[in-house]
Motif scaffolding. Structure first.
Motif, PDB file in Angstrom:
ATOM      1  N   ILE A  93       0.836  -1.203   0.000  1.00 60.08           N
ATOM      2  CA  ILE A  93       0.000   0.000   0.000  1.00 60.08           C
ATOM      3  C   ILE A  93       0.870   1.251   0.000  1.00 60.08           C
ATOM      4  N   THR A  94       1.930   1.265   0.809  1.00 61.44           N
ATOM      5  CA  THR A  94       2.759   2.472   0.888  1.00 61.44           C
ATOM      6  C   THR A  94       3.735   2.595  -0.271  1.00 61.44           C
TER       7      THR A  94
ATOM      8  N   LEU B 195      -2.479   3.752   4.909  1.00 58.55           N
ATOM      9  CA  LEU B 195      -3.110   4.909   4.269  1.00 58.55           C
ATOM     10  C   LEU B 195      -2.843   6.193   5.045  1.00 58.55           C
TER      11      LEU B 195
ATOM     12  N   ILE C 103       0.592   7.307   4.089  1.00 58.08           N
ATOM     13  CA  ILE C 103       0.568   7.894   2.746  1.00 58.08           C
ATOM     14  C   ILE C 103       0.035   9.321   2.807  1.00 58.08           C
TER      15      ILE C 103
ATOM     16  N   LYS D 149       2.470  12.075   1.447  1.00 51.24           N
ATOM     17  CA  LYS D 149       2.075  11.965   0.037  1.00 51.24           C
ATOM     18  C   LYS D 149       3.142  12.551  -0.890  1.00 51.24           C
TER      19      LYS D 149
ATOM     20  N   ASP E   9      -5.082   4.933  -5.658  1.00 48.89           N
ATOM     21  CA  ASP E   9      -5.002   4.428  -4.285  1.00 48.89           C
ATOM     22  C   ASP E   9      -6.120   3.455  -3.947  1.00 48.89           C
ATOM     23  N   ASP E  10      -7.361   3.759  -4.338  1.00 46.06           N
ATOM     24  CA  ASP E  10      -8.479   2.883  -3.969  1.00 46.06           C
ATOM     25  C   ASP E  10      -8.388   1.533  -4.680  1.00 46.06           C
TER      26      ASP E  10
ATOM     27  N   ARG F  68      -5.475   0.149  -5.737  1.00 43.54           N
ATOM     28  CA  ARG F  68      -4.305  -0.521  -5.175  1.00 43.54           C
ATOM     29  C   ARG F  68      -4.648  -1.123  -3.813  1.00 43.54           C
ATOM     30  N   GLU F  69      -5.353  -0.384  -2.978  1.00 45.26           N
ATOM     31  CA  GLU F  69      -5.720  -0.907  -1.665  1.00 45.26           C
ATOM     32  C   GLU F  69      -6.602  -2.144  -1.804  1.00 45.26           C
TER      33      GLU F  69
END
Length: 175
Positions: free
Chosen positions: A36-37, A80, A83, A87, A125-126, A128-129
């Motif tokens: 995630i990161t 998250l 991140i 960012k 991001d959404d 990938r998560e």
């Protein structure tokens, strides 16, 4: 000791019991944080934040889900949060390995891993998560939906779109 016995000891403040409790989940939690990161230092921060948050909030674990699932949610939230805090300094460097085929040469494997990393980095991001929670953490669509506070169909859509983007991104690299 059973997981329930370890949980009881943890709730009484036994740090050693907590270490025993989370040990079987350590690698998957690390993988969630890493993917995630997408950054070694951020993943380390997220992993540490996960352990601290899990220890501090263990009393909130009701047992409605498996402990591993709960830890993966805590890890995703911690990742998250890292991140959001950093960012502007995200990079494509991380230490997770995603072995597609154990038979290729080392050079082929490094090339494939680099291509997969780069492809995952291109996902929103959404997406990938969702794909990380599904493929790394092994969460169900319902668990991901609960975690992301979205309908199951949206989870299915995000994962489907993420996979399609990964295939499109990787197809020229693989052939």
């Amino acid at each position: 000791m059973t997981e329930a016995e370890l949980l009881d000891l943890c709730r009484q403040g036994d740090a050693r019991a907590f270490a025993q409790l989370v040990e079987p989940h350590r690698l998957k939690v690390w993988a969630v944080c890493s993917r995630i990161t997408r950054n070694q230092q951020d993943a380390e921060d997220a992993f540490q934040d996960t352990l601290v948050a899990a220890w501090q909030n263990l009393h909130k674990f009701r047992g409605d889900s498996q402990l591993g699932t709960w830890l993966h949610r805590v890890a995703a939230n911690a990742s998250l949060a890292v991140i959001r805090r950093r960012k502007d300094v995200l990079s494509a460097q991380d230490d997770f390995l995603d072995v597609v085929d154990p038979a290729p040469s080392v050079a082929d494997r490094v090339t494939t891993v680099a291509a997969v990393r780069a492809a995952i980095d291109t996902l929103p991001d959404d997406f990938r998560e969702a794909i990380v929670l599904r493929e790394v953490a092994g969460m169900t669509y319902q668990e991901i939906a609960d975690h992301q506070r979205i309908p199951v169909q949206t989870v299915r859509s995000r994962i489907s779109r993420a996979r399609a983007r990964l295939v499109a991104e990787l197809t020229p690299s693989i052939s």
